[in-house]
Design an enzyme around this catalytic site. Structure first.
Site, mmCIF file in Angstrom:
data_model
loop_
_atom_site.group_PDB
_atom_site.id
_atom_site.type_symbol
_atom_site.label_atom_id
_atom_site.label_comp_id
_atom_site.label_asym_id
_atom_site.label_seq_id
_atom_site.Cartn_x
_atom_site.Cartn_y
_atom_site.Cartn_z
ATOM 1 N N HIS A 267 0.872 -1.190 0.000
ATOM 2 C CA HIS A 267 0.000 0.000 0.000
ATOM 3 C C HIS A 267 0.906 1.236 0.000
ATOM 4 C CE1 HIS A 267 -3.420 2.470 0.615
ATOM 5 N NE2 HIS A 267 -3.752 2.169 1.849
ATOM 6 N N HIS A 306 -2.569 -2.343 -10.081
ATOM 7 C CA HIS A 306 -3.484 -1.740 -9.112
ATOM 8 C C HIS A 306 -4.746 -2.575 -9.045
ATOM 9 C CE1 HIS A 306 -5.824 1.308 -6.980
ATOM 10 N NE2 HIS A 306 -4.647 1.809 -6.636
ATOM 11 N N ASP A 362 2.718 5.306 -7.237
ATOM 12 C CA ASP A 362 3.979 5.181 -6.511
ATOM 13 C C ASP A 362 5.199 5.045 -7.405
ATOM 14 O OD1 ASP A 362 3.009 5.284 -3.874
ATOM 15 O OD2 ASP A 362 2.158 3.302 -4.159
HETATM 16 N N1 CMC Z 1 4.533 -7.120 -10.987
HETATM 17 C C1 CMC Z 1 4.395 -8.314 -11.604
HETATM 18 N N2 CMC Z 1 3.248 -8.984 -11.658
HETATM 19 C C2 CMC Z 1 2.181 -8.440 -11.078
HETATM 20 C C3 CMC Z 1 2.234 -7.202 -10.412
HETATM 21 C C4 CMC Z 1 3.471 -6.540 -10.401
HETATM 22 N N3 CMC Z 1 3.586 -5.360 -9.809
HETATM 23 N N4 CMC Z 1 1.008 -6.893 -9.919
HETATM 24 C C5 CMC Z 1 0.214 -7.907 -10.256
HETATM 25 N N5 CMC Z 1 0.915 -8.856 -10.959
HETATM 26 C C6 CMC Z 1 0.384 -10.075 -11.544
HETATM 27 C C7 CMC Z 1 0.149 -11.133 -10.503
HETATM 28 O O1 CMC Z 1 1.276 -11.967 -10.318
HETATM 29 C C8 CMC Z 1 -1.024 -11.867 -11.088
HETATM 30 O O2 CMC Z 1 -0.554 -12.690 -12.115
HETATM 31 P P1 CMC Z 1 -1.204 -14.181 -12.352
HETATM 32 O O3 CMC Z 1 -2.618 -13.902 -12.776
HETATM 33 O O4 CMC Z 1 -0.351 -14.804 -13.394
HETATM 34 O O5 CMC Z 1 -1.134 -14.872 -11.013
HETATM 35 C C9 CMC Z 1 -1.844 -10.772 -11.762
HETATM 36 O O6 CMC Z 1 -0.894 -9.756 -12.088
HETATM 37 C C10 CMC Z 1 -2.930 -10.172 -10.862
HETATM 38 O O7 CMC Z 1 -2.331 -9.750 -9.649
HETATM 39 P P2 CMC Z 1 -3.053 -9.716 -8.241
HETATM 40 O O8 CMC Z 1 -2.023 -9.850 -7.172
HETATM 41 O O9 CMC Z 1 -4.198 -10.671 -8.245
HETATM 42 O O10 CMC Z 1 -3.646 -8.246 -8.258
HETATM 43 P P3 CMC Z 1 -4.189 -7.476 -6.987
HETATM 44 O O11 CMC Z 1 -5.290 -6.611 -7.470
HETATM 45 O O12 CMC Z 1 -4.476 -8.389 -5.863
HETATM 46 O O13 CMC Z 1 -2.928 -6.598 -6.559
HETATM 47 C C11 CMC Z 1 -1.426 -4.834 -6.179
HETATM 48 C C12 CMC Z 1 -2.813 -5.229 -6.693
HETATM 49 C C13 CMC Z 1 -1.301 -3.310 -6.242
HETATM 50 C C14 CMC Z 1 -1.266 -5.276 -4.715
HETATM 51 C C15 CMC Z 1 -0.365 -5.525 -7.085
HETATM 52 O O14 CMC Z 1 -0.500 -5.091 -8.431
HETATM 53 C C16 CMC Z 1 1.058 -5.281 -6.576
HETATM 54 O O15 CMC Z 1 1.537 -6.019 -5.724
HETATM 55 N N6 CMC Z 1 1.756 -4.243 -7.152
HETATM 56 C C17 CMC Z 1 3.074 -3.899 -6.663
HETATM 57 C C18 CMC Z 1 2.954 -3.093 -5.385
HETATM 58 C C19 CMC Z 1 2.483 -1.702 -5.636
HETATM 59 O O16 CMC Z 1 2.952 -1.005 -6.537
HETATM 60 N N7 CMC Z 1 1.534 -1.243 -4.794
HETATM 61 C C20 CMC Z 1 1.018 0.127 -4.847
HETATM 62 C C21 CMC Z 1 -0.419 0.144 -5.174
HETATM 63 S S1 CMC Z 1 -0.967 1.773 -5.625
HETATM 64 C C22 CMC Z 1 -0.932 2.661 -4.164
HETATM 65 C C23 CMC Z 1 -2.192 2.622 -3.454
HETATM 66 O O17 CMC Z 1 -3.224 3.081 -3.993
HETATM 67 O O18 CMC Z 1 -2.151 2.178 -2.287
#
Ligand code: CMC
Length: 428
Positions: A267, A306, A362
């Protein structure tokens, strides 16, 4: 066509008609769907709230597919260009842009509440020299509840207003003290002649000079970053604020929890993680190898992806422009080239394209903060300062919403069925 959903329960053959309001059905309407009389009724299973609205809100609108973000109906692009953080905070909390008189009074109230009680200063001095500033920040916000006993009167409008002024005004002072503490420098008292962000820069960076000279470019850049971070509807920390606040605890205790949620690397800690990642990559030449490792599942590309935005985060677009203005004053952050190359490759790469992973807020904010002289440990604190306005607005909306109760999700129990206790001597 009626706005209803017809459900056939194949276990019983019974038919149910459920009303649809604003594109949603009420989960409690499913409780009538039972196999037997004793049955608790049908529930919904939704870990991480992937498709469950926890409230009806009038504060922030996001269209993740189109990359739209609006506060109280105003597009983020217009606010970032024409508004100030303090005006935007007023808008988010009170629902309307202030008149000239309202803005003057609001600014005066915030300016008058920036000082911290000297005992808070003493409390902060007790933290270890290497304590993470975000840990110091969230602990100090929680400690506020010991200073302002009147904050418990959460249904008293005047009392709420007072806590709102205190919180918006004092968070930059806590943040600045946490920073000065971490580098072993004396705390700077607020300067009422300066703007909200100008004063913050003064409390952070003033040394022995009598009057701190604020760079107008950096002052405005910080203000824009604060506008962009002010609210983001039901994100993890806001959900924590609402959830904790739903027990009717005082706002300082609830906000300490919200700030704790913001501390996590998924986050508010993400921009810190982005900079660590960029530093680890080291050179532009190493970018393709890093992308390869991400695609192989060895870590994530931080600052990408995101839960809601499935296109370019509109905040990231504005931040990229702000970065150019800041770098003209501070000089280019050497990690920028690595970030640009990462973005270029990722936006063309099938892995990221098919998963609709784009830069989020970010990805570039950390580069700006670092160029402005902030250590990475201050990044989540810089996020928490403006998000305070969003947390407060969401907390107040929750309190005044007659449909809200103490937040208490259900669970699907999958553990052991009833069994008898075995004395220790008989256990194998
Ligand atoms: N790098 C590589 N792969 C990714 C990433 C990433 N940053 N984010 C998602 N994926 C992949 C993930 O491995 C999954 O692939 P598969 O379907 O093959 O298993 C797919 O994309 C969907 O990911 P998810 O984890 O189900 O997506 P989510 O909605 O649960 O996660 C997130 C959202 C923001 C936690 C995630 O994209 C992440 O960990 N990003 C990196 C951390 C980050 O930048 N966070 C800041 C968020 S913005 C600030 C805020 O508003 O708080």
């Amino acid at each position: 066509m009626p706005d209803t959903l017809t459900i056939t329960d194949n276990r019983t053959g019974k038919l149910y008609e459920i009303p649809i309001t604003d594109g949603a059905i009420r989960a409690t309407d499913l409780r009538q769907i039972k196999v037997t009389k004793e049955d608790q009724g049908l529930g919904t299973y939704d870990p991480a709230f992937m498709n469950t609205a926890s409230c009806r809100s009038r504060i922030t609108y996001i269209d993740g597919d189109k990359g739209i973000l609006e506060y109280r109906g105003y597009p983020i692009e217009q606010l970032a260009e024409q508004s100030t953080y303090l005006e935007t905070a007023y808008l988010i909390i009170f629902g309307q842009l202030p008149t000239e008189g309202q803005l003057r009074e609001w600014t005066k109230q915030i300016t008058l509440h920036t000082m911290l009680h000297e005992n808070i200063k003493k409390l902060m001095e007790g933290f270890q020299y290497d304590a993470h500033p975000m840990s110091v920040f969230l602990s100090t916000v929680g400690a506020f509840s010991t200073f302002y006993a009147d904050a418990k009167k959460i249904f008293d409008e005047e009392s709420r207003k007072k806590q709102i002024h205190r919180l918006i005004a004092k968070v930059p002072t806590i943040a600045a003290y946490a920073y000065r503490h971490s580098i072993g420098r004396p705390y700077n008292y607020p300067d009422n002649d300066l703007s909200f962000t100008g004063n913050f820069l003064n409390m952070l960076f003033r040394m022995t000079e009598l009057k701190y000279q604020v760079s107008p470019v950096l002052e405005r850049a910080l203000d824009v970053l604060f506008i962009l971070h002010a609210d983001h509807e039901q994100n993890c920390s806001t959900n924590a604020m609402r959830g904790i606040g739903s027990s009717h605890v005082d706002p300082y205790s609830a906000m300490a929890g919200a700030a704790a949620a913001l501390f996590g690397p998924l986050h508010g800690g993400a921009n810190e993680a982005v900079l660590r990642m960029l530093a680890e990559i080291g050179t532009v030449q190493n970018v393709p190898g890093f992308i390869k490792r991400v695609k192989a599942g060895e870590g994530r590309l931080m600052g990408f992806g995101h839960r809601v935005y499935k296109s370019y985060d509109p905040r990231a677009k504005i931040i990229k422009q702000t970065a150019d203005q800041v770098f003209e004053v501070t000089g280019k952050n050497p990690l920028l080239d690595i970030a640009l190359e990462l973005e270029r490759i990722a936006l063309e790469d099938e892995y990221f394209v098919t998963r609709r992973l784009y830069p989020n807020v970010d990805f570039y904010s950390g580069l700006i903060y670092q160029a402005m002289g902030f250590p990475v440990t201050m990044f989540p604190v810089l996020f928490a300062i403006p998000r305070t306005s969003g947390w407060i607005a969401q907390w107040e909306e929750m309190l005044l919403d007659p449909e809200q109760k103490i937040a208490r999700p259900r669970q699907v129990y999958i553990g052991a069925t009833r069994r008898d206790y075995i004395p220790l001597s008989k256990r194998t």
